[in-house]
Design a protein around this motif. Structure first.
Motif, short mmCIF file in Angstrom:
data_model
loop_
_atom_site.label_atom_id
_atom_site.label_comp_id
_atom_site.label_asym_id
_atom_site.label_seq_id
_atom_site.Cartn_x
_atom_site.Cartn_y
_atom_site.Cartn_z
N ARG A 272 6.34 -6.07 -8.23
CA ARG A 272 6.13 -4.94 -7.34
C ARG A 272 6.01 -5.39 -5.88
O ARG A 272 5.32 -6.36 -5.58
N ASP A 273 6.69 -4.67 -4.98
CA ASP A 273 6.70 -5.00 -3.55
C ASP A 273 7.15 -6.44 -3.32
O ASP A 273 6.70 -7.11 -2.39
N ASP A 276 8.59 -7.57 0.21
CA ASP A 276 7.53 -7.74 1.21
C ASP A 276 6.82 -9.08 0.98
O ASP A 276 6.52 -9.80 1.94
N TYR A 277 6.57 -9.38 -0.27
CA TYR A 277 5.90 -10.64 -0.61
C TYR A 277 6.79 -11.82 -0.24
O TYR A 277 6.30 -12.84 0.28
N ALA A 326 -4.55 0.64 1.55
CA ALA A 326 -3.61 0.46 0.44
C ALA A 326 -4.27 0.81 -0.89
O ALA A 326 -3.65 1.41 -1.77
N TYR A 327 -5.55 0.42 -1.03
CA TYR A 327 -6.28 0.69 -2.27
C TYR A 327 -6.37 2.20 -2.53
O TYR A 327 -6.29 2.65 -3.67
N LYS A 331 0.49 4.49 2.46
CA LYS A 331 1.76 3.77 2.48
C LYS A 331 1.67 2.65 3.52
O LYS A 331 2.09 2.79 4.65
N HIS A 334 1.39 -3.89 0.10
CA HIS A 334 0.56 -4.32 -1.02
C HIS A 334 -0.36 -5.45 -0.58
O HIS A 334 0.05 -6.33 0.19
N LYS A 336 -1.26 -8.12 -1.94
CA LYS A 336 -0.78 -9.48 -2.21
C LYS A 336 0.18 -9.95 -1.11
O LYS A 336 0.30 -11.15 -0.87
N THR A 337 0.84 -9.00 -0.44
CA THR A 337 1.74 -9.36 0.65
C THR A 337 0.97 -9.95 1.82
O THR A 337 1.46 -10.82 2.53
#
Length: 371
Positions: A272-273, A276-277, A326-327, A331, A334, A336-337
Motif C-alpha cells: 500500500r502506498d 510514495d514509500y 493520516a490516522y 488524504k 501513509h 510508513k512513507t
C-alpha cells in the motif's frame, strides 16, 4: 521553482539531490505525461543552460498509469480472472492495458515513430510475459500473492520508460535547436568545450536498487547499506558513460515506484502506498534535500472539505501532525512513507504538491512546523 525549497546541501556522491514522485493521476494519459515533463524541466530551470551553484540531480519516482481504469487494477483483475480460468476476461483486461498505453504513445511520439514502436514492443513483450505467468495461475486455480505482486509491478516499468523517453526526446530537441545539428553525439562532444549543460535522463528499475529483507518485520525492511551500494555502483556506471562530457551533463534517474527486490533476488512490491514509500526510500539513500509527492490536491487540508467547505491548505505541518491526520483518514501520506525521511540526519522535508497546479507551494511536512 527552487524558491519553494531549502538551500541545497550535497548528498550521495557529493551531488545535490531532489526526489520527485508522480502518482497514477499524474501520469493518467498523454497530457498528464506532458505536464509532468514540464514540471521536471521547470525544477531543473532548463532555460538556464549554464552550470551554476544551484545545479541539482533529480530522482523521479513514477507510478503506473492511473485514470479510469488504473493499469494496476487491470493487471490484478487479469490475475483474478486467470485463477478462475476466465480466459476471455483475461484477454479483455490485457487488451485494455495495451490500448491505454498505445493511445498515450501515439500522442507523445507522433513525430518519433521509431521510438513509439520501440516502446510498444517493450509493452507487448511485458504483456506476453504476463500471459505466460497467468497460464500457471489458470492451471493451478490459485491467485498467489507473489504472482500478483510480479504482475502488478509491470505498470510502473512501462510508465517509467515512457516518461524517460519523453524527457530524453525533449532534451535532445532543445540541443538540436540550440546547436543546429541533428547529431546528438556531436552535440554532446561539443559540450566539453562550452559552458552549456545537458540533462541526461536514465531509466532505473528500482529492483536493481531497493532491497527488502522480508523476514525482518511483517512488511519487510529496507536493507539500507545494500541498497545504497547498488545505487552508487549504477551511478558510477552512468557517469563513466559520459566520458569527457561528464562535467557538462547532469544525470537524472527516472525510477519505478512500488517495486523492489528481496534478499533472495525475488521481485516484490512495497504494498500500500508503495510508490510514495519508494520515493522516501530513495530520498534517504540519496540524502536528498527534499521529497516532493505530486498528486491531484494542493496540499494537506485543515479539515475534510466534504464536511468543512472552507477548509484551507496548510502551508506546513509537523511529522507528528501529519501522522495524526493520516490516522484519522485525511488524504496525506501513509505514516510508513514518512519514516525514512524522519530517520535521516538532517531530516528530509516532504512536500505535498499538485501536478495540475504546479505554482502552488503545497504543504511542507517537517519536524519543525510553524503551524
Amino acid at each position: 521553482m527552487s524558491s519553494f525549497y531549502d538551500e541545497l546541501i550535497p548528498g550521495l556522491a557529493s551531488k545535490c539531490w531532489q526526489v520527485h514522485k508522480f502518482g497514477g493521476t499524474s501520469v493518467a494519459d498523454a497530457n498528464c505525461f506532458l505536464q509532468v515533463a514540464h514540471i521536471i524541466e521547470d525544477q531543473l530551470d532548463i532555460n538556464n543552460d549554464v552550470l551554476g551553484p544551484n545545479a541539482k540531480n533529480l530522482a523521479v519516482v513514477v507510478s503506473a498509469m492511473g485514470g479510469k481504469p488504473k493499469v494496476t487494477d487491470l493487471l490484478l483483475e487479469a490475475v483474478r480472472h486467470a485463477s478462475m480460468r476466465e480466459h476471455d476476461k483475461v484477454d479483455e483486461q490485457l487488451d485494455i492495458v495495451l490500448s491505454k498505453h498505445s493511445e498515450c504513445l501515439k500522442i507523445l511520439f507522433h513525430k518519433e515513430y521509431a521510438e513509439q514502436e520501440r516502446l510498444i514492443k517493450i509493452i507487448k513483450g511485458g504483456l506476453n510475459d504476463i500471459r505466460d505467468i497467468l497460464k500457471t495461475v489458470s492451471l493451478m486455480k490459485w491467485q498467489a500473492e507473489r504472482i500478483s505482486e510480479v504482475v502488478s509491478g509491470f505498470g510502473e516499468l512501462w510508465s517509467t520508460q515512457i516518461l524517460t523517453a519523453l524527457l530524453r526526446m525533449r532534451s535532445n530537441q532543445r540541443l538540436v535547436e540550440k546547436f543546429g545539428s541533428d547529431s546528438i553525439s556531436n552535440i554532446v562532444k561539443a559540450l566539453t568545450t562550452t559552458s552549456h549543460i545537458h540533462h541526461n535522463y536514465v531509466f532505473l528499475d528500482a529492483r536493481r536498487v531497493i532491497t527488502i529483507d522480508e523476514d525482518a518485520i511483517k512488511d519487510g525492511a529496507v536493507v539500507w547499506h545494500v541498497s545504497e551500494e547498488k545505487f552508487m555502483e549504477i551511478f558510477k556506471e552512468e557517469e563513466a558513460k559520459l566520458g569527457d562530457a561528464r562535467d557538462s551533463i547532469l544525470c537524472h534517474f527516472i525510477i519505478t515506484g512500488y517495486v523492489a527486490i528481496n534478499t533472495d533476488g525475488v521481485a516484490v512490491t512495497l504494498k500500500r502506498d508503495g510508490s510514495d514509500y519508494s520515493a522516501a526510500i530513495m530520498g534517504k539513500i540519496l540524502r536528498a534535500n527534499s521529497i516532493s509527492i505530486w498528486t491531484d490536491v494542493d496540499g494537506v487540508l485543515s479539515a475534510d472539505p466534504r464536511r468543512v467547505p472552507l477548509a484551507n491548505v496548510l502551508p506546513e505541518v509537523s511529522y507528528d501532525e501529519a501522522m495524526e491526520l493520516a490516522y484519522f483518514g485525511a488524504k496525506v501520506i501513509h505514516p510508513k512513507t514518512m519514516q525514512p525521511a524522519l530517520s535521516c540526519d538532517p531530516q528530509i522535508p516532504i512536500y505535498i504538491r499538485n501536478t495540475f497546479n504546479m505554482r502552488s507551494p503545497g504543504t511542507r511536512i517537517f519536524t519543525n512546523a510553524t503551524t
